[in-house]
Design an enzyme around this catalytic site. Structure first.
Site, short mmCIF file in Angstrom:
data_model
loop_
_atom_site.label_atom_id
_atom_site.label_comp_id
_atom_site.label_asym_id
_atom_site.label_seq_id
_atom_site.Cartn_x
_atom_site.Cartn_y
_atom_site.Cartn_z
N ASN A 194 0.87 -1.18 0.00
CA ASN A 194 0.00 0.00 0.00
C ASN A 194 0.90 1.23 0.00
OD1 ASN A 194 -1.84 2.01 0.46
ND2 ASN A 194 -2.91 0.95 2.13
N ARG A 234 -2.14 -1.88 -3.90
CA ARG A 234 -3.21 -0.88 -3.91
C ARG A 234 -2.82 0.23 -4.88
NH1 ARG A 234 -4.28 3.82 0.16
NH2 ARG A 234 -6.22 4.61 -0.71
N HIS A 252 -11.27 5.61 -1.97
CA HIS A 252 -11.49 4.76 -0.77
C HIS A 252 -12.36 3.54 -1.12
CE1 HIS A 252 -11.09 8.58 1.97
NE2 HIS A 252 -9.92 7.94 1.90
N ARG A 257 -8.58 19.21 4.11
CA ARG A 257 -9.20 19.47 2.79
C ARG A 257 -10.59 20.07 2.97
NH1 ARG A 257 -8.32 13.53 0.30
NH2 ARG A 257 -6.82 13.11 1.95
N GLU A 305 -8.13 -2.52 4.71
CA GLU A 305 -7.92 -2.47 3.26
C GLU A 305 -6.95 -3.56 2.80
OE1 GLU A 305 -7.15 1.79 3.72
OE2 GLU A 305 -8.38 2.12 1.94
#
Ligand code: AMP
Length: 402
Positions: free
Chosen positions: A7, A91, A180, A241, A386
């Site tokens: 990842n 990923r 995501h 953000r 994940e």
């Protein structure tokens, strides 16, 4: 036989090694501050730390080599089929419109990942560097790319299209992609399993609330809408953000405030969100909750605005799905902040959604249900994983089930 999952983030690379049989995690490691001063490596086996040291890591490839050396030292990288790594899952953040499922890496797939680096400049290049290093390190292993965008490929056109001149979609591929996806897909299926429901009959809103935050409307395992867009900037308020914003405000920043395009992007990605609203010099929700608890009004506003936007999306997605069976909270904030979950669910009783505040406050491992017995919509806290999700995808690709 083992499966390795990589990842690659913008400045870190994580690996997780699973026994292929049963997908038990046997080791994990991470290199942080890649390409910066003093990168650091950590490696643990069966949950116990076995290495923590500085490391040379100019790029993701070098970081992967250092972590694979740790696997070798731990005796987890045997040369034969029985002991060795038979498949590596990577990923990859952006697979564009083409990548709707995990795939075996071919030269064409690498070319595609390189092409979409234009849309994910911080993420696709390190993924590619990791893939190339893994191909050298494990030449006989299957290499599988798992895309964050793939889960959202099932969105209908009306949900992903922006109302811009058509050629900007057709030629420039400006549209909502969503991110995501590996996490949203994982927690949806975990929710179905927990509820004893057929995934095909389940309507859920999944809330991935971490450093980056996004929500998805999922019907029968297929994403029908999601809050992140062309880039991971759209949608919810995040740590640094801004999320949803009138695009004309960006032009104002440029024309009236004299910001260049890169400066405007930097402002919206790194100097906005919870960090900007709370005004306490941190975008970490733990700090903001503490400051709000001590009576700082802007920290309370940051918390309220953050949760309000989640609530708005729950309502919007209940409408988009034409009903709602479950809401799932996951990732750092979703799993650990009862305050955000309480604020986001408050006042949604008219949708059949009632939180049980005692269950909400209780911590715990694994999947937890936090809805009141009378709640028609089930509220779940589900730890995301994940890496495990990617390992499952790798097995499906290798066994040709996908
Ligand atoms: P992630 O990206 O999933 O690792 O999530 C990271 C974010 O989760 C951090 O920035 C924190 O804001 C948040 N977080 C982690 N633990 C807690 C906690 N106990 N309470 C509130 N927020 C938390």
């Amino acid at each position: 036989m083992k499966i390795l999952v990589t990842n690659a983030g913008s400045s870190s690379l994580k690996i997780t090694c699973f026994a292929a049989e049963g997908l038990q995690e046997v080791a994990k490691g991470m290199v942080e501050r890649i390409g910066q001063a003093s990168p650091a490596l950590r490696f643990s086996q069966n949950g116990g730390q076995v290495a923590s040291r500085p490391v040379e890591a100019a790029d993701a490839g070098q970081a992967l080599r250092a972590l694979v050396a740790c696997l070798g030292e731990a005796g987890l990288n045997g040369a034969d089929q029985e002991e060795g790594i038979v498949a590596v899952g990577h990923r990859v953040v952006h697979g564009g419109e083409e990548m709707t499922r995990p795939v075996l890496v071919t030269p064409e797939i690498k070319e595609l990942i390189a092409r979409y680096a234009a849309l994910a400049p911080l993420h696709n290049p390190p993924s590619l560097a990791g893939i190339e290093a893994a191909q050298e390190l494990f030449p006989d292993a299957a290499q599988v790319a798992a895309f964050d965008t793939a889960f959202h490929a099932s969105m209908p056109e009306r949900a992903f299209i922006y109302a811009l001149p058509w050629e900007l979609y057709e030629q420039d591929k400006i549209r909502r992609y969503g991110f995501h996806g590996i996490s949203h897909g994982f927690v949806f299926h975990e929710a179905a399993r927990h509820l004893g429901a057929e995934p095909s009959g389940l309507k859920a809103v999944t809330c991935h609330l971490g450093n980056g935050c996004s929500m998805a409307a999922v019907n029968g395992g297929a994403a029908r809408d999601t809050s992140m867009g062309f880039t991971p900037l759209e949608g919810l308020i995040m740590g640094t953000r801004c999320g949803d914003l009138d695009p004309a405000a960006v032009l104002y920043l440029q024309e009236q405030k004299g910001l260049g395009p890169a400066e405007a992007l930097e402002l919206m990605n790194h100097r906005s969100g919870l960090l900007a609203l709370a005004g306490i010099g941190s975008g970490d929700l733990r700090d903001i909750e503490q400051a709000a608890g001590e009576g700082a009004p802007r920290a309370q506003l940051a918390l309220d605005a953050f949760a309000y936007r989640i609530k708005k999306y729950i309502g919007a997605y209940a409408a988009a799905l034409g009903g709602l069976d479950a809401v799932v909270f996951t990732a750092g904030i979703g799993e650990n902040s009862p305050t955000v979950r309480r604020l986001a669910c408050a006042g949604l009783e008219f949708l059949g959604l009632e939180i049980d505040e005692k269950l909400n406050q209780e911590g715990g491992e694994g999947v937890r249900e936090i809805s009141a017995p009378s709640s028609r919509v089930r509220l779940l806290v589900i730890p995301t994983n994940e890496e495990l999700a990617i390992a499952r995808q790798v097995l499906r690709v290798v066994r040709r089930e996908d």
